[in-house]
Motif scaffolding. Sequence first.
Motif, mmCIF file in Angstrom:
data_model
loop_
_atom_site.group_PDB
_atom_site.id
_atom_site.type_symbol
_atom_site.label_atom_id
_atom_site.label_comp_id
_atom_site.label_asym_id
_atom_site.label_seq_id
_atom_site.Cartn_x
_atom_site.Cartn_y
_atom_site.Cartn_z
ATOM 1 N N GLU A 158 0.819 -1.205 0.000
ATOM 2 C CA GLU A 158 0.000 0.000 0.000
ATOM 3 C C GLU A 158 0.858 1.262 0.000
ATOM 4 O O GLU A 158 0.577 2.220 -0.744
ATOM 5 C CB GLU A 158 -0.944 0.006 1.202
ATOM 6 C CG GLU A 158 -2.105 -0.947 1.094
ATOM 7 C CD GLU A 158 -1.767 -2.378 1.470
ATOM 8 O OE1 GLU A 158 -2.669 -3.225 1.493
ATOM 9 O OE2 GLU A 158 -0.572 -2.670 1.740
ATOM 10 N N LEU A 164 -6.631 5.319 2.504
ATOM 11 C CA LEU A 164 -6.415 3.939 2.954
ATOM 12 C C LEU A 164 -6.973 3.722 4.356
ATOM 13 O O LEU A 164 -7.468 2.631 4.671
ATOM 14 C CB LEU A 164 -4.931 3.597 2.914
ATOM 15 C CG LEU A 164 -4.346 3.318 1.519
ATOM 16 C CD1 LEU A 164 -2.836 3.375 1.551
ATOM 17 C CD2 LEU A 164 -4.830 1.968 1.004
ATOM 18 N N GLY A 211 -6.251 -1.845 -0.751
ATOM 19 C CA GLY A 211 -5.074 -2.707 -0.892
ATOM 20 C C GLY A 211 -5.411 -4.045 -1.517
ATOM 21 O O GLY A 211 -4.731 -4.514 -2.433
#
Length: 276
Positions: free
Chosen positions: A51, A80, A87
Amino acid sequence: MNTHHPSKATNVQAIDPVWAAIVQGARDIMVKEPSLSNLVVSTVLNHESFEASLAHRLAERLDHSDVSADLIRQAFHEALEFRPEIGAEARADLAATLERDPACHRAIEPLLFFKGYQAIQTHRFAYALLKAGRRDFALYLQSRSSQVFQVDINPAVKMGRGIMLDHGTGVVIGETAVVGDNVSILQGVTLGGTGKSNQDRHPKIGNGVLIGAGAKVLGNIRVGDCSRIGAGSVVLKEVPPHVTVAGVPAKVIGEAGCAQPALVMDQVVMVHDAAE
């Protein structure tokens, strides 16, 4: 020679084979192409997760005097936190590209070089930021991605997993479109709307669909699961599941030819197969 925390790398490989393959690819590039060492170190080897590496690579590609790479990276990390499934989706897209694109030989290649893959991931971050209330930043990412990758996806588009944009150039996907899982889209494809109303006006693409180069799918119509749209077709009506459509306007000319056309990537439709 491995000087990048071998114990950590072993642990990563055990739990994240995609990231392990990318790290190994980065090390191979450093040996075979030292001129790219700075790229692979800054993009991959300086990071501890897929990520973080992805956010860094996209931010560097989208960097502009209007909004710096640092600000974009910060926004991506916030995205995120808001939507951590980015991811897993990005890993599925990478696996799809590696499986379906014969020009892709290593896991690291889409991350570093493939603008279709990078455009999809930029959209995933933009979608998360839109849902988090940062509409203007999401629209900026759409605009910048269109400039850099020649792919224009409205941040409101709902995108499944395992998506591959092959080449990517000229792909346009409108605001109320939906793209299912395991879809393959080639260059020059438009998922466009009709009319000017704010209502639902864009296509809904089912799972496992293959959309050939230059195809146009227009309006709030459903393209059924595991169907195939021939290159250059203009689709104006609903497409049933498991069929092939082709032509201008597109018509059903037969079965899809396989269980999941998106995985096979055969976009050649023979005219004599048309069922007239």
